[in-house]
Design an enzyme around this catalytic site. Structure first.
Site, mmCIF file in Angstrom:
data_model
loop_
_atom_site.group_PDB
_atom_site.id
_atom_site.type_symbol
_atom_site.label_atom_id
_atom_site.label_comp_id
_atom_site.label_asym_id
_atom_site.label_seq_id
_atom_site.Cartn_x
_atom_site.Cartn_y
_atom_site.Cartn_z
ATOM 1 N N LYS A 168 -35.812 16.480 30.403
ATOM 2 C CA LYS A 168 -34.482 15.882 30.484
ATOM 3 C C LYS A 168 -33.724 16.222 29.217
ATOM 4 O O LYS A 168 -34.298 16.246 28.131
ATOM 5 C CB LYS A 168 -34.668 14.370 30.653
ATOM 6 N N ASP A 189 -38.889 7.467 31.197
ATOM 7 C CA ASP A 189 -38.125 8.465 30.449
ATOM 8 C C ASP A 189 -38.421 8.265 28.963
ATOM 9 O O ASP A 189 -37.989 7.288 28.368
ATOM 10 C CB ASP A 189 -36.613 8.307 30.690
ATOM 11 N N LYS A 214 -33.785 17.203 34.557
ATOM 12 C CA LYS A 214 -32.776 16.136 34.612
ATOM 13 C C LYS A 214 -31.766 16.285 33.480
ATOM 14 O O LYS A 214 -32.038 15.936 32.342
ATOM 15 C CB LYS A 214 -33.451 14.759 34.518
#
Lengths: 299, 287
Positions: free
Chosen positions: A199, A136, A235
């Site tokens: 995300k 991430d 996400k």
């Protein structure tokens, strides 16, 4: 495929976005469908601990919870992944071995991203070498807001390369992007630069994930899919604490992208306290009794 | 100019706000002459759920207030009640209290609040203890509030009965969800307005109106309700159901039959200790 000219802004109808979210939030999901949706939400969770005080013990505990979310119901699905700092990847990897649960690591000088690119690349490589299945990363919001789109694009591409086989999730930190237009632009940019997931947030900035922002990102994913045929995952992370919110997000995904995205290959929740609320609702559905946090693990 | 009378909408009290029941239902409330007084909210299980959630959220903060501060706040409730006595008295007289009885009921309610305001920083001394032990330990027992308490207010004493149950529960640092008298819920809602202007943090006292028959199941089965009290003689079926549901979460059920809320034994520090847990600590000494 030609790359997009990011100096051109895709207009977003703010009022319509918020109204659509409000309308979809009215969708009522009850009984069996609710249990199914709750279990699905559980299976989509990236169980997260990202604190300066994280220890091996905390990560081991988190992994136990990931493998067996609620001991009295061993048939519940496991979560999708645990999300930790790079230094905790090895510990997490050992713990979840053989369970099918992925280890995700934040990298690139999370949460600010304020480090030289070479450091961020090393950070990423370290996480991947330790065994992270997913990375991430955060984008350089300062550069993005100054209009340095090429720089942001190149950085994402460089991190993607450093990831090798690991999946790359690109954190836009929408709370710092201020407008839906910026969110849309950052989403387009992240997808074209090679992100496997986009995300919303690090969870360290308020506001974190919101439904309107998520809708804007989902629509960007949809348009990108129509353009290229490539499915990018989504996400939302940060601020999702209740099962009710989780179900609302699932409705947004279903209505924007369709059922193909309704699995943990393409949709994740980044959360730490959401798991217990989802578990409490599952038990409530099965026993008919409202539950108390006293009967669920503290984490 | 002619004045049009503005009638009050009686709503419920959750988290320091006055929402309507989420169910949108209501029931009719009558005065002693069988004339319609008002519509009251007919609460559903979801109102219970919402109220319990709020009460749970308010518990930590209320429990950690100093005992002295809780006393001040109880005293403040009494002050505010005094200033709104006329409204209470007029409401009580509509439901069959004579003027003297209404005044006595409000007086007793205010006195009861003062009584428990005084107890907030004293019950710990009386009921806590330092215990003799045969080892090198300092051993002491302290009282700790139980948590979220469900209260079924007495049917026939809509104001004094309610105050008599709520005051000791919150004096001891608990938060509560009270179900008002079914036939006479309006004094409870006026009491909620008093609470709302008395420095009582939102969520410490929540007041619902509706039917025991429907809600007893949800009060007793909710795992986040730690204890319940009722003082009416409920039906055997209801008592059995409450006990059975309570057993699944080891919920404490306090049953005290009270017919006359002016009796001496209807106020006592034991109403406080009913909702306290004794915690005993062994502290090593001699090092």
């Amino acid at each position: 495929m030609s790359t997009t000219d990011f100096s051109v802004t895709t207009p977003i109808d703010h009022v319509a976005v918020e109204e659509r979210v409000a309308r979809l939030n009215k969708r009522s999901i009850k009984k069996d469908s609710k249990i199914q949706a709750l279990k699905m939400a559980l299976s989509m969770m990236d169980l997260t601990t990202l604190e300066g005080k994280d220890s091996e013990g905390k990560v081991i505990q988190l992994c136990q919870k990931a493998k067996l979310p609620y001991a009295p119901m061993p048939d519940l699905p496991t979560v999708a992944a645990v999300c930790v700092y790079p230094t905790m990847v090895r510990t997490a990897k050992d713990q979840v071995k053989g369970s099918g649960i992925n280890v995700a690591s934040v990298a690139t000088a999370f949460p600010s991203g304020m480090a030289p690119l070479s450091v961020r690349i090393d950070d990423t490589k370290f996480a991947v070498d330790e065994g992270a299945d997913e990375v991430d990363m955060v984008i350089s919001r300062g550069a993005f807001l100054s209009g340095e789109y090429n720089q942001v694009f190149d950085e994402i591409a460089a991190i993607k390369e450093a990831c090798g086989k690991a999946h790359l999730k690109v954190i836009l930190e929408t709370g710092e992007l201020h407008t839906y237009e910026n969110v849309r632009k950052a989403s387009d940019l992240a997808m074209e630069a090679g992100g496997d997931f986009i995300k919303t947030s690090t969870g360290k900035i308020s506001p974190a994930a919101t439904q309107p922002v998520t809708l804007v990102m989902l629509e960007a994913i949809r348009d990108y899919y129509y353009k290229t045929g490539k499915m990018v995952g989504m996400k939302p992370a940060g601020g999702i604490r209740t099962a009710k919110q989780a179900l609302q997000y699932l409705v947004l995904v279903k209505e924007t992208l369709g059922a193909a995205w309704l699995n943990n290959e393409y949709f994740r929740f980044g959360a730490s306290s959401l798991a217990n609320d989802v578990l409490m609702q599952i038990v409530k559905q099965q026993t008919g009794q409202y539950q108390s946090a006293d009967y669920f693990s503290v984490d | 100019m002619e004045h049009l009378e503005v009638l009050k909408t009686y709503k419920i009290y959750i988290g320091g706000n006055f929402p309507r029941t989420e169910s949108g239902r209501f029931y009719k409330v009558y005065d002693s002459e069988k004339e319609l007084l008002a519509n009251a909210c007919l609460c559903s299980r979801k109102d219970v759920r919402d109220a319990v959630k709020i009460a749970r959220g308010a518990f930590g903060g209320w429990k950690s207030r100093s005992a002295y501060n809780r006393g001040q706040i109880l005293y403040r409730i009494a002050e505010m009640m005094e200033s709104r006595r006329a409204e209470f008295e007029s409401q009580l007289s509509k439901i069959g209290f004579t003027s003297a009885e209404a005044t006595a009921d409000v007086n007793a309610s205010i006195d009861r609040l003062i009584y428990y305001a005084g107890w907030t920083d004293k019950y710990q001394q009386i009921f806590g203890s330092v215990n003799p032990v045969a080892s090198a330990h300092f051993n002491f027992s302290l009282l700790d509030p139980t948590g979220v308490v469900g209260i079924f207010a007495p049917e026939a004493s809509p104001l004094l009965g309610l105050v008599s149950l709520v005051a000791p529960v919150i004096a001891g640092g608990n938060t509560c969800v009270a179900l008002a008298s079914e036939a006479y819920p309006l004094p409870a809602i006026i009491f909620a307005e008093v609470l709302n202007s008395s420095d009582v943090p939102g969520g410490v006292v929540n007041i619902l109106t509706g039917k025991k028959e429907e809600l007893a199941e949800h009060f007793s089965a909710h795992k986040d309700v730690n204890a319940m009290i009722y003082t009416d003689n409920l039906s055997n079926e209801m008592k059995k159901m409450i006990d059975e549901n309570a057993s699944t979460s080891v919920k404490r059920i306090v049953k005290k039959l009270v017919n006359d809320w002016y009796e001496d034994d209807t106020q006592s520090p034991y109403f406080i200790t009913d909702f306290q847990e004794t915690k005993t600590t062994w502290h090593p000494v001699g090092f």
